[in-house]
Design a protein around this motif. Sequence first.
Motif, short mmCIF file in Angstrom:
data_model
loop_
_atom_site.label_atom_id
_atom_site.label_comp_id
_atom_site.label_asym_id
_atom_site.label_seq_id
_atom_site.Cartn_x
_atom_site.Cartn_y
_atom_site.Cartn_z
N LEU A 375 0.85 -1.19 0.00
CA LEU A 375 0.00 0.00 0.00
C LEU A 375 0.88 1.24 0.00
CD1 LEU A 375 -2.79 0.28 2.67
CD2 LEU A 375 -1.12 2.09 2.41
N ASP A 376 0.52 2.25 -0.76
CA ASP A 376 1.38 3.42 -0.90
C ASP A 376 0.50 4.68 -0.95
OD1 ASP A 376 4.33 4.07 -2.50
OD2 ASP A 376 2.67 5.48 -2.77
N ILE A 377 0.94 5.74 -0.23
CA ILE A 377 0.16 6.99 -0.24
C ILE A 377 0.35 7.66 -1.60
CG2 ILE A 377 -0.15 9.25 0.84
CD1 ILE A 377 0.95 8.07 3.42
N ASP A 378 -0.73 8.13 -2.14
CA ASP A 378 -0.66 8.78 -3.46
C ASP A 378 -0.10 10.19 -3.33
OD1 ASP A 378 -1.78 6.53 -4.68
OD2 ASP A 378 -3.83 7.20 -4.20
N MET A 379 0.81 10.47 -4.26
CA MET A 379 1.38 11.82 -4.38
C MET A 379 1.87 12.37 -3.04
SD MET A 379 -1.36 13.23 -7.05
CE MET A 379 -1.00 13.02 -8.77
N TYR A 383 2.62 16.23 -1.09
CA TYR A 383 2.10 16.51 0.27
C TYR A 383 3.22 17.04 1.16
CZ TYR A 383 -0.52 15.70 4.62
OH TYR A 383 -1.15 15.86 5.83
N ASN A 384 4.34 16.31 1.12
CA ASN A 384 5.52 16.71 1.91
C ASN A 384 6.01 18.09 1.50
OD1 ASN A 384 6.38 14.95 3.89
ND2 ASN A 384 7.33 13.54 2.46
N ASP A 385 6.06 18.26 0.20
CA ASP A 385 6.57 19.54 -0.30
C ASP A 385 5.67 20.68 0.14
OD1 ASP A 385 8.56 18.11 -1.43
OD2 ASP A 385 7.81 18.20 -3.51
N HIS A 386 4.36 20.40 0.17
CA HIS A 386 3.41 21.47 0.52
C HIS A 386 3.43 21.78 2.02
CE1 HIS A 386 -0.18 23.95 0.08
NE2 HIS A 386 -0.61 23.38 1.22
N PRO A 453 -3.98 19.29 -0.59
CA PRO A 453 -4.36 20.31 -1.59
C PRO A 453 -3.70 20.09 -2.97
CG PRO A 453 -3.02 21.24 0.17
CD PRO A 453 -3.23 19.84 0.52
N CYS A 454 -2.59 19.35 -3.00
CA CYS A 454 -1.87 19.18 -4.27
C CYS A 454 -2.24 17.92 -5.01
CB CYS A 454 -0.37 19.20 -4.04
SG CYS A 454 0.16 20.51 -2.97
N SER A 455 -3.20 17.13 -4.45
CA SER A 455 -3.55 15.87 -5.11
C SER A 455 -4.39 16.16 -6.35
CB SER A 455 -4.31 14.98 -4.14
OG SER A 455 -4.82 13.87 -4.82
N THR A 456 -4.11 15.42 -7.38
CA THR A 456 -4.90 15.60 -8.60
C THR A 456 -6.10 14.65 -8.61
OG1 THR A 456 -3.47 14.00 -9.69
CG2 THR A 456 -2.91 16.34 -10.02
N ILE A 457 -6.20 13.82 -7.55
CA ILE A 457 -7.29 12.83 -7.52
C ILE A 457 -8.51 13.40 -6.78
CG2 ILE A 457 -7.87 10.43 -6.92
CD1 ILE A 457 -4.60 10.29 -6.58
N THR A 462 -5.19 9.92 -0.36
CA THR A 462 -5.69 8.63 -0.87
C THR A 462 -4.55 7.62 -0.90
OG1 THR A 462 -5.23 9.32 -3.13
CG2 THR A 462 -7.51 9.65 -2.32
N ILE A 463 -4.93 6.35 -1.09
CA ILE A 463 -3.91 5.29 -1.16
C ILE A 463 -4.16 4.40 -2.38
CG2 ILE A 463 -3.32 5.11 1.29
CD1 ILE A 463 -5.39 2.81 1.47
#
Length: 509
Positions: A375-379, A383-386, A453-457, A462-463
């Motif tokens: 399982l992997d966190i998306d983008m 998130y970290n960068d933001h 805020p930076c997710s495109t989904i 999400t995962i």
Amino acid sequence: MLLVSDYQVLLERLPIGLIYQCHRAGKQFSATTANQAAYKLLSLNGQQDLQTQLNKIEFEMDPELSSSAKKICLDATLIKQAMNGDYINRRDLMVDSRPLHLQSEIIPTADGEWRLLCIQPRDHRLFVQASETGDILNAEISLRDTLAFDKLISRLSTQFINTSQKDVEPRINETLAALGEFCQADRTYIFQFNNQLNKQSNTHEWVREGITQHIDELQNLTENILPWFFKHIRQEGIFVIHDVDKIPEAGASEQALFRLEDIQSVICVAMYAAGQLIGFVGCDMVARQRQWSEADIRRIKLVGEMIANALQSQRYLESLEQTRQELMSVNQRLQHLAQKDALTGLANRRHFDNTLDMELRRAKRQRLPLSLALLDIDMFKAYNDHYGHPTGDAALKSLSLLLQKHFQRSGELVGRYGGEEFAIILPGRTIEQAAKDFAQLQTKLAEQAITHPCSTITNSLTISVGICALPLENDVKQITTTRLIANADQALYQAKKEGRNRVITRPIE
Ligand SMILES: Nc1nc2c(ncn2[C@@H]2O[C@H](COP(=O)(O)OP(=O)(O)OP(=O)(O)O)[C@@H](O)[C@H]2O)c(=O)[nH]1
């Protein structure tokens, strides 16, 4: 001088058995009388004529003291002789198997004299000191006594050696009882210092039937309560009181305490372990006074040494056991820590891999389903960068908590597999069941709405999940953990490729 009638009242009250006649000056008087104590000792009764009963008494030789052990009937000869004024002193006789000491006395009065035969229960141990010089019988008794006690000590010490730690307590109690019986004491006991060596407690006590126990009252005594006693025990290692009434002024507190407990004579001997005073062993006389002999002191010392040794090895074993327990619990904690990921508290990679290996073997053996998910966190980079790394860490922790709560069936294990990658073992779950579990997890994560805020989904975290499982029908012998992980990884890769925020299952190839 006392009159005859005064003596009669007095003699009746004495605890020593007496057969007596009064001889007034100039008059021959032969009525024989016995006091209450004599009635008891010789099993006489008040109904029959006393003289007839006395005539029937059978004195036997004490077999302990006679090699022939021949029963000799002396009739009332001894009593008659004593009443005639002959000197009698016999310590080798028994009546009804009771060892007795018979001694004649003549007491002059103002108007004549009393002729008495004193009868006492014979405890040769008590009379060793009173022996006359050259008294061969007493010397022999004393020797027998020493041998008997040495035998007892050797039996008890063998028992101590062969005793397991849990049986030390009953052994100590048994030893105190043996000491009490042998020395004919009324109470024998052990006191031990606490670890700070400033308080003493009565830890073991034996009492003769009818004697009051004091163990409960004698706990945590400080030295200032009995300063004179402690001074003796510390400096001389021994405390001997033949007569409590003769304790000097310096021992006033001790005298008051002994009187409160009805103690008439007392002896205590210090116990040492590795050269250090650890307590003392003692004997009390309650029913009567006692002249403690050198032999008594020797016996009590020996018993004290034996008990001190037993207590010391018990302490060693206890502290060894305590250290072992502490080591075990430290070990367990270390092992626990060595299996955990520091940030999330989940199983670390090593622990996870070991568990997967074990579960795979079990599933193969028992032909049970087994699923593995990656399982992997998306983008997460975005998130970290933001938000920055610390907020990223917090998000990882929240997801870990959710995973732990969600996968709680027996055998299920969640591990942190890489930076923001997690792995889950699901024993007993088919690939379809596992897919459902992760779909539910996605819903729960969505409900938590961790803003991204930076997710495109979507605008929350999400995962993506990749699942593979052991095939149920095919031969599973060749399947390894590496193959399971590789397939789950490919499924995860596919989930990412197909747009993230999804669960992809992949039967094993
Ligand atoms: N805060 C935090 N970040 C971590 C940790 N471990 C790994 N990361 C970050 O996780 C991010 C993973 O980024 P990528 O591998 O590019 O993947 P992604 O951005 O999640 O993109 P996709 O996986 O393709 O959706 C990197 O920015 C790592 O720095 C950690 O312990 N704490």
